[in-house]
Design an enzyme around this catalytic site. Structure first.
Site: not given
Ligand SMILES: NC(=O)c1ccc[n+]([C@@H]2O[C@H](COP(=O)([O-])OP(=O)(O)OC[C@H]3O[C@@H](n4cnc5c(N)ncnc54)[C@H](OP(=O)(O)O)[C@@H]3O)[C@@H](O)[C@H]2O)c1
Length: 311
Positions: A61, A206-207, A210-211, A214-216
């Protein structure tokens, strides 16, 4: 459900974590454009303040920046943090010693003597499963990590990893996979059920899709950068689910879509690790804790998600 080993029990007590892929990543997350280190430190502190103290990072990362930032933030707080990081199985890494060496470098960046969870980020193309697990077990034996896990492992490989580690008397603590209301593979392919059966913690990455959840975002306002293309086909289909999430959130006193999305993952028995770029996102995400969707609401959400995913 299998007996959970004493070494991995702490992970089952963690309800939610904080993802740190955003910390330094420019390609997908545009680090430095709209958020900076100060925002990330505030996100970290807001999470801690609300009791979220499990942070998931990886050596890849931000090419090491995420681990370095986490190390810095940890140094500047007096609260205990649980750290999970990951080994990237580059094809030129084909000996078990490469895991010990990579973890040593991660620990240097983190400024720590050991982590709580060391995961193989993906399956290896150049190392057998047995060798990869031997390397992980070695990291435990050397006291460099408390527990070990895998990531992006399907059921067959996960079971093989579980058995291989067991031969070294090391439990498989976790499998980190993509899991959200818009990606239910772990539920459908049996990985989630197997994890529960064997006492392996399923960590949901990515719960928030990836955003998207959130509906935005919508087709006329897609996420910037690579995510725009990645989700071009899915985005037009998700509005009915987003509307339902909003209505359900209202029934719980005005919970946001993000909070509903994360609470759904927790309901299913997995550990969500949402990424956050700033204090307000992190703070909002911690509001997924302390309440519970009803069985009926989850059934409705499942149905709406199935319609989108074509199940
Ligand atoms: N093992 C693997 O292969 C793998 C792959 C992917 C991820 N991961 C891990 O999982 C974690 C989470 O997954 P992810 O980062 O892919 O996606 P995510 O948690 O589904 O989405 C995160 C993104 O959503 C937006 N967001 C978060 N909270 C919000 C809120 N309350 N209101 C509005 N927007 C919000 C932000 O981006 P914006 O503001 O730009 O929309 C943020 O960067 C990563 O950080 C990483 O540690 C692991």
């Amino acid at each position: 459900m299998a007996e959970i080993s004493s070494e991995t029990r702490f992970l089952h007590a963690v309800e939610m974590g904080l993802g740190a892929w955003q910390w330094g990543d420019r390609l997908i997350w545009q680090y430095g454009n709209g958020y900076d280190d100060e925002d990330l430190q505030r996100a970290f502190q807001a999470s801690l303040h609300e009791g979220v103290r499990f942070v998931d990072t990886a050596e890849v990362y931000g090419s090491g920046r995420s681990e370095r930032l986490l190390g810095k933030f940890i140094k500047e707080t007096d609260q205990p943090i649980l750290v999970a990081t990951k080994f990237f199985p580059y094809p030129w890494r084909f000996t078990k010693g490469s895991l010990v060496r990579a973890l040593k470098a991660s620990l240097e960046r983190l400024g720590m003597e050991s982590v709580d969870l060391y995961q193989s980020h993906w399956v290896s193309l150049t190392m057998s499963n047995d060798l990869l697990m031997e390397g992980l077990a070695e990291c435990v034996k050397k006291g460099m990590t408390r527990t070990v896990g895998v990531s992006n492992f399907g059921q067959t490989r996960m079971l093989a990893a579980y058995s291989a580690l067991a031969r070294h008397n090391v439990p498989l603590a976790s499998n980190q996979v993509h899991y959200s209301l818009l990606n239910r593979s772990a539920e459908k392919n049996g990985v989630l059920a197997r994890c529960k059966e064997l006492g392996i913690r399923l960590i949901a990455y990515s719960p928030l899709e990836q955003g998207l959840l959130t509906g935005k975002y919508n087709p006329s306002k897609p996420p910037a950068g690579a995510r725009g293309g990645q989700y071009a086909r899915l985005l037009p289909k998700i509005q009915p689910l987003i509307k339902l999430m909003t209505a359900i959130g209202q029934d719980h006193g005005g919970k946001s879509n993000a909070q509903v999305a994360l609470n759904w993952v927790i309901y299913k028995g997995a550990l969500p690790i949402p990424g956050a770029k700033n204090e307000s996102q992190a703070q909002q995400n911690t509001g997924a804790l302390g309440w519970k969707l009803t069985d009926e609401q989850v059934a409705k959400l499942d149905e709406a998600s199935d319609l989108i995913l074509g199940e």
